[in-house]
Design an enzyme around this catalytic site. Structure first.
Site, mmCIF file in Angstrom:
data_model
loop_
_atom_site.group_PDB
_atom_site.id
_atom_site.type_symbol
_atom_site.label_atom_id
_atom_site.label_comp_id
_atom_site.label_asym_id
_atom_site.label_seq_id
_atom_site.Cartn_x
_atom_site.Cartn_y
_atom_site.Cartn_z
ATOM 1 C CE LYS A 79 9.049 -16.178 -122.893
ATOM 2 N NZ LYS A 79 10.494 -16.386 -123.033
ATOM 3 C CD GLN B 83 12.695 -18.130 -120.652
ATOM 4 O OE1 GLN B 83 11.982 -18.207 -121.659
ATOM 5 N NE2 GLN B 83 12.916 -16.998 -120.044
ATOM 6 C CG ASP C 82 13.681 -16.082 -127.788
ATOM 7 O OD1 ASP C 82 12.767 -15.354 -127.370
ATOM 8 O OD2 ASP C 82 14.138 -17.059 -127.155
HETATM 9 N N1 GUN Z 1 15.232 -14.807 -120.718
HETATM 10 C C1 GUN Z 1 14.852 -13.536 -120.464
HETATM 11 N N2 GUN Z 1 14.187 -13.025 -121.522
HETATM 12 C C2 GUN Z 1 14.177 -13.993 -122.474
HETATM 13 C C3 GUN Z 1 13.635 -14.048 -123.780
HETATM 14 O O1 GUN Z 1 13.045 -13.098 -124.310
HETATM 15 N N3 GUN Z 1 13.807 -15.247 -124.429
HETATM 16 C C4 GUN Z 1 14.479 -16.295 -123.887
HETATM 17 N N4 GUN Z 1 14.618 -17.401 -124.623
HETATM 18 N N5 GUN Z 1 14.998 -16.250 -122.669
HETATM 19 C C5 GUN Z 1 14.843 -15.117 -121.970
#
Ligand code: GUN
Length: 325
Positions: A85, A129, A152
């Site tokens: 990311k 996350q 998100d």
């Molecule tokens: N863990 C797995 N996929 C995601 C996501 O799209 N966003 C976040 N914050 N955590 C995750």
């Protein structure tokens, strides 16, 4: 309208592709009307488009979009996702901030960090996350995030707005899948779409998006671990979106000729031939299912890169205050 010769070429390219060689898979050499959906290339193209937009914003005196991420602990998968990311932010020309904490932090401490980011005027959007350590309530943390910065799309306000078709941040994986279907001009209106899995992050929002009138417009069935007719539902499906987290769950006998297959699975499977010691395995038995499909996403290189690219899209929207002031 697809031209068979073009598809033949794409199939040949696919059979000799780096992806298949890496997977050590071989496919039968016959003509088939199948096209591989290249999420990696699509995501790269979209990130380049975002970078162009950011350049224009900054050149005209606007603010560079800023994404912050909170990472708690040292889960291998989460480390990789967050690293990717941050790299994607660089590719798009965004500012990024990574806040790392050990997994023994308290829930109250994490809530304070969320509050700080909510109040930080320079941060346009942020993510925490997941998964979080067991002693921290993920739902409490998600609900503490200011929905206007919830890139998100996990906050109940964004989930609710998405469900009724209002502008909002949409969860990145389902948004990435819809983007792929659109970019490949795959017809969804009136089609029978089966979503495998009912998670809050993928299955539920995916089903909602596929049934929307604006896009999707499909007849949607959601199947999960308790579904008694899962196989029969899949056999009738024009589109299968597999997000069940079980390697090779979707087998050739479950798939109708000409179906569109979207594989969301990314289970780490031990593989001594890899430097990392593991490989990513999708939810679909790719080798045997691919020859039956009209379109299919590979793992890796399909949905995964689109998830990160959709987070970048949401961050651009946050920077532009596209949905909320
Ligand atoms: N863990 C797995 N996929 C995601 C996501 O799209 N966003 C976040 N914050 N955590 C995750």
């Amino acid at each position: 309208m697809k031209v068979v010769s073009e598809n033949r070429r794409s199939y040949d390219e696919f059979v000799s592709s780096e992806f298949l060689q890496k997977q050590k898979l071989t496919l039968p050499n016959f003509t088939i009307n199948m096209q591989l959906i290249d999420g990696k290339a699509t995501a790269a193209a979209i990130k380049a488009e975002i970078a162009e937009e950011v350049k224009k914003i900054v050149e005209s005196g606007g603010k560079r979009p800023h994404l912050a991420a909170i990472l708690v602990g040292h889960d291998g998968g989460s480390e990789t996702y967050v690293k990717n990311k941050v790299l994607a932010c660089e590719a798009c020309g965004f500012k990024s901030t990574l806040l790392r904490f050990e997994d023994n932090i308290t829930e109250d401490f994490l809530l304070e960090q969320v509050d700080k980011l909510n109040k930080d005027a320079d941060v346009d959007g942020f993510i925490v996350q997941l998964p979080l350590p067991k002693h921290i309530s993920e739902q409490k943390i998600i609900e503490a995030i200011d929905y206007r910065k919830d890139v998100d799309g996990f906050h109940p306000i964004n989930v609710g707005r998405m469900a009724i078709g209002l502008p909002c941040y949409v969860s990145a994986t389902p948004l990435g899948i819809v983007t792929l279907l659109k970019r490949y001009n795959i017809e969804t209106s009136g089609k029978k779409c089966v979503v495998l899995g009912r998670s809050n992050i993928v299955g539920k929002p995916m089903a909602q998006l596929m049934m929307q009138k604006q896009y999707g417009d499909a007849t949607v069935t959601v199947c999960h671990s308790r579904s008694k007719t899962l196989k029969e539902e899949c056999q009738q499906a024009d589109i299968i979106i597999a997000a069940i987290g079980s390697p090779n769950f979707v087998t050739a006998d479950m798939v109708k000729e000409g179906a569109v297959i979207i594989d969301v699975g990314t289970t780490r499977v031990a593989d001594a031939t890899r430097k990392t010691g593991f490989r990513l395995n999708g939810d679909v038995d790719f080798e045997n299912v691919a020859p039956k499909c009209s379109y299919i996403t590979p793992v890796p290189g399909g949905v995964g890169p689109m998830t990160i690219c959709s987070l970048m899209k949401n961050t651009l929207s946050a920077g532009r205050k596209e949905f909320y002031d």
